[in-house]
Scaffold this motif. Structure first.
Motif, PDB file in Angstrom:
ATOM      1  N   GLN A 221      -4.759  -3.291  -5.113  1.00 54.03           N
ATOM      2  CA  GLN A 221      -4.316  -2.606  -6.325  1.00 54.03           C
ATOM      3  C   GLN A 221      -4.477  -3.505  -7.548  1.00 54.03           C
TER       4      GLN A 221
ATOM      5  N   THR B 148      -9.622   6.953  -3.260  1.00 56.02           N
ATOM      6  CA  THR B 148      -8.768   5.804  -2.952  1.00 56.02           C
ATOM      7  C   THR B 148      -8.515   4.978  -4.209  1.00 56.02           C
TER       8      THR B 148
ATOM      9  N   HIS C 141      -8.551   6.108  -7.315  1.00 52.79           N
ATOM     10  CA  HIS C 141      -7.614   6.895  -8.136  1.00 52.79           C
ATOM     11  C   HIS C 141      -6.187   6.710  -7.637  1.00 52.79           C
ATOM     12  N   ARG C 142      -6.003   6.786  -6.344  1.00 49.85           N
ATOM     13  CA  ARG C 142      -4.661   6.649  -5.759  1.00 49.85           C
ATOM     14  C   ARG C 142      -4.106   5.253  -6.009  1.00 49.85           C
ATOM     15  N   ASP C 143      -4.920   4.220  -5.784  1.00 47.02           N
ATOM     16  CA  ASP C 143      -4.470   2.855  -6.037  1.00 47.02           C
ATOM     17  C   ASP C 143      -4.100   2.666  -7.510  1.00 47.02           C
TER      18      ASP C 143
ATOM     19  N   ARG D  39      -3.094   4.976  -9.709  1.00 49.85           N
ATOM     20  CA  ARG D  39      -1.832   5.680 -10.008  1.00 49.85           C
ATOM     21  C   ARG D  39      -0.632   4.903  -9.479  1.00 49.85           C
ATOM     22  N   MET D  40      -0.731   4.411  -8.262  1.00 46.98           N
ATOM     23  CA  MET D  40       0.378   3.664  -7.661  1.00 46.98           C
ATOM     24  C   MET D  40       0.630   2.359  -8.430  1.00 46.98           C
TER      25      MET D  40
END
Length: 187
Positions: free
Chosen positions: A139, A165, A167-169, A171-172
């Protein structure tokens, strides 16, 4: 253009000094844009300007003799990390002189950058990224690459991940950093 940069980086990694000479003018404008992004969030009385930041970071980039450049995205991710280190070094000297004078929070805006306006506390961001790195080093890579202006697709290619993946990383990591830095929650 991206393929040209990648080819030159690979040639440079193999020891071709001529590739570095060809690469420098090609990447200089992008490095200057990256430096402007960083400097745009620094305190107004900063002793470095974007050109100085590019030059300091580029000297460190050229000194990277053990790096096997993968592609353009990898190069700019390393450049972003080096620029952050240069700014941290300067901030350390400035804060030592002022003994911590007035740290500013770094809230994230609705896009992919820390919110504009006010000064950018590179020290607080670096400390938060180090803590995030203990939890999820990937991240941190995604954050560094996004902050230096790489697209999700370029990051996915550089890290060998899917765009979903990345995008998800992102956002997190953005949510985690917003909480750590005390900014408003961004949806």
């Amino acid at each position: 253009m991206a393929n040209d940069v990648t080819d030159l980086l690979i040639d440079w990694s193999r020891g071709d000094e001529g590739a570095l000479e060809q690469l420098t003018p090609v990447v200089y404008a992008e490095l200057k844009t990256l430096a402007r992004r960083y400097m745009g969030r620094e305190r107004r009385d900063h002793t470095l300007d974007p050109t100085g930041l590019v030059h300091e970071a580029f000297l460190r980039l050229v000194d990277q003799d053990r790096v096997r450049w993968q592609n353009r995205a990898h190069f700019f991710a390393v450049a972003a990390r080096l620029m952050r280190r240069v700014l941290l070094k300067h901030a350390g000297r400035h804060n030592a002189a002022k003994r911590g004078g007035g740290l500013v929070k770094v809230p994230f805006d609705e896009g992919d950058q820390p919110a504009r306006g006010g000064s950018f506390d590179i020290v607080a961001l670096d400390q938060a990224l180090r803590r995030l790195g203990d939890l999820d080093p990937r991240q941190v890579q995604v954050v560094e690459m996004r902050l230096c202006g790489l697209t999700v697709e370029e990051i996915a290619e550089a890290l060998g991940l899917s765009a979903a993946t990345v995008h998800r990383d992102w956002r997190m990591a953005k949510a985690w950093l917003t909480r750590e830095l005390g900014g408003p929650r961004v949806g």
